[in-house]
Write an enzyme that holds these catalytic residues in place. Structure first.
Site, PDB file in Angstrom:
ATOM      1  N   GLY A  79       0.792  -1.123  -0.081  1.00 54.72           N
ATOM      2  CA  GLY A  79       0.017   0.024   0.123  1.00 54.72           C
ATOM      3  C   GLY A  79       1.006   1.220   0.083  1.00 54.72           C
ATOM      4  CD  GLN A  84       3.508   5.759   2.583  1.00 53.98           C
ATOM      5  OE1 GLN A  84       2.284   5.215   1.914  1.00 53.98           O
ATOM      6  NE2 GLN A  84       4.249   5.258   3.007  1.00 53.98           N
ATOM      7  CB  CYS A 129       5.440   2.253   7.776  1.00 55.65           C
ATOM      8  SG  CYS A 129       4.938   4.015   6.606  1.00 55.65           S
ATOM      9  CG  LEU A 130       6.078   1.076   1.717  1.00 56.50           C
ATOM     10  CD1 LEU A 130       5.649   1.300   0.137  1.00 56.50           C
ATOM     11  CD2 LEU A 130       7.494  -0.156   1.697  1.00 56.50           C
ATOM     12  CG  HIS A 171      -0.430   1.235   7.233  1.00 55.48           C
ATOM     13  ND1 HIS A 171       0.574   1.007   8.306  1.00 55.48           N
ATOM     14  CD2 HIS A 171       0.288   1.919   6.557  1.00 55.48           C
ATOM     15  CE1 HIS A 171       1.862   1.541   7.958  1.00 55.48           C
ATOM     16  NE2 HIS A 171       1.478   1.992   6.716  1.00 55.48           N
ATOM     17  CD  GLU A 172      -1.152   2.537   2.873  1.00 51.88           C
ATOM     18  OE1 GLU A 172      -0.817   3.320   2.653  1.00 51.88           O
ATOM     19  OE2 GLU A 172      -0.315   1.490   3.295  1.00 51.88           O
ATOM     20  CG  HIS A 175       0.202   6.750   5.510  1.00 51.08           C
ATOM     21  ND1 HIS A 175       1.578   7.175   5.980  1.00 51.08           N
ATOM     22  CD2 HIS A 175       0.800   5.305   5.204  1.00 51.08           C
ATOM     23  CE1 HIS A 175       2.381   6.282   6.036  1.00 51.08           C
ATOM     24  NE2 HIS A 175       1.929   5.091   5.793  1.00 51.08           N
TER      25      HIS A 175
END
Length: 221
Positions: A79, A84, A129-130, A171-172, A175
């Site tokens: 995701g 991001q 997380c990226l 999670h997304e 963000h």
């Protein structure tokens, strides 16, 4: 959100099951790999702007989603949200399995998460997380989640999931409201994760660059 390996025999695209789907979403072939922002950068830590109606159905939003898909694949994630890649817009893409091995693929514009049913279990599992490259930490999330929003053309989207996919949806959506998973950790655990991130980041960035080059060759061929 960072990757978790699982079998993916069935694919659901934008909430609808499809009979056939490629290994990479078609958007990736039209996109370009962008830099992934890292915790501490301002765009990650504030509520992002809603995608305006004027962008729906337009080339700019479509290109952003294409770029986000290929960037997510290059970073080997499941995701990725607009902030991001440094874009102040509430949108995310995903290619994520659930706990039954069903693959979920798509995007959501201006996502809103339904309130958790108080009878729904909270499950503690590893999450990454990226934008926090490298480490993972255990975090409680609702077992089930429903996100409502739009697609890039302005059509209504309702996505529901359980297990790992529900975690991805939560999670997304977080963000897009300026919250990272580490913001939900205790101060001590957050400090540990950030220390580990600093130790691991260089190798993670090198792997992403390698994967981006591999993708360029794959998509060109």
């Amino acid at each position: 959100m960072s990757e978790q390996s699982m079998p993916v025999p069935v694919t659901v695209v934008q909430g609808r099951e499809v009979s056939d789907f490629p290994e990479l979403a078609p958007e990736a072939a039209r996109g370009r790999v962008l830099r992934v922002t890292v915790t501490g950068e301002e765009v990650l830590h504030r509520v992002n702007a809603d995608v305006p109606e004027s962008m729906l159905g337009g080339a700019e939003l479509a290109q952003l989603i294409d770029d986000m898909f290929v960037t997510m694949y290059a970073a080997e994630g499941v995701g990725l949200a607009g902030n991001q890649v440094g874009v102040d817009l509430r949108v995310f893409v995903y290619d994520c399995p659930d706990d039954e091995g069903v693959r979920h693929v798509g995007h959501v514009v201006n996502p809103v998460l339904d309130e958790r049913d108080l009878d729904d279990a909270v499950v503690v599992e590893n999450e990454g997380c990226l934008s926090v490259p490298g480490p993972h930490a255990e975090l409680g999330r609702a077992e089930h989640a429903t996100v409502r929003g739009l697609d890039k053309d302005g059509n209504e989207v309702v996505l529901s999931g359980s297990g790992y996919f529900a975690r991805c949806l939560q999670h997304e959506t977080d963000h897009t409201f300026g919250k990272l998973y580490i913001d939900r950790l205790s101060a001590r655990e957050r400090k540990r994760v950030l220390k580990k991130m600093n130790e691991m980041a260089d190798s993670v960035f090198a792997r992403r660059e390698e994967r981006a080059q591999e993708l360029e060759r794959e998509l060109a061929g």
